[in-house]
Motif scaffolding. Sequence first.
Motif: not given
Length: 129
Positions: A5-34
């Motif tokens: 549940l805590g990672a849900a927001r990060r995963l939603t931002l990751l759907e926008m693409g790696d560059d966008t998620a990284d620009a918003l402060g979400v590390p894509p590599e770590r978020s994919r491991l959750v």
Amino acid sequence: MPVVLGAARRLTLLEMGDDTADALGVPPERSRLVPPCAGTGLTAMAVAAAGPVPVVAMAAPRLARRVTRAAGPDVLPAAWTGALLVSAADLATQRVTGSALPPAGVVTGVADGAYPAWLLRKERRAGAV
């Protein structure tokens, strides 16, 4: 569950693409491991709580399909087969051991290990002929 549940927001931002998620402060590599780590942990906790009896869920549909010879998925025969397997395992532990009752999961674990081994051996013999 709190991790998922805590990672849900990060995963939603990751759907926008790696560059966008990284620009918003979400590390894509770590978020994919959750999700895989959380799924593995939740599965391990379920098996630890229920024991090896749920392994019957892997053998029951195969046995039901062999008995009914149906082409499609038959949920009711698989459910009845699973119930019969667990009941037979419980009866076997009561009859064989006498006063010291091991859990029925021990018998289902042994049987569910032997059944796939028997299937593999049968397929190997059929392929050798």
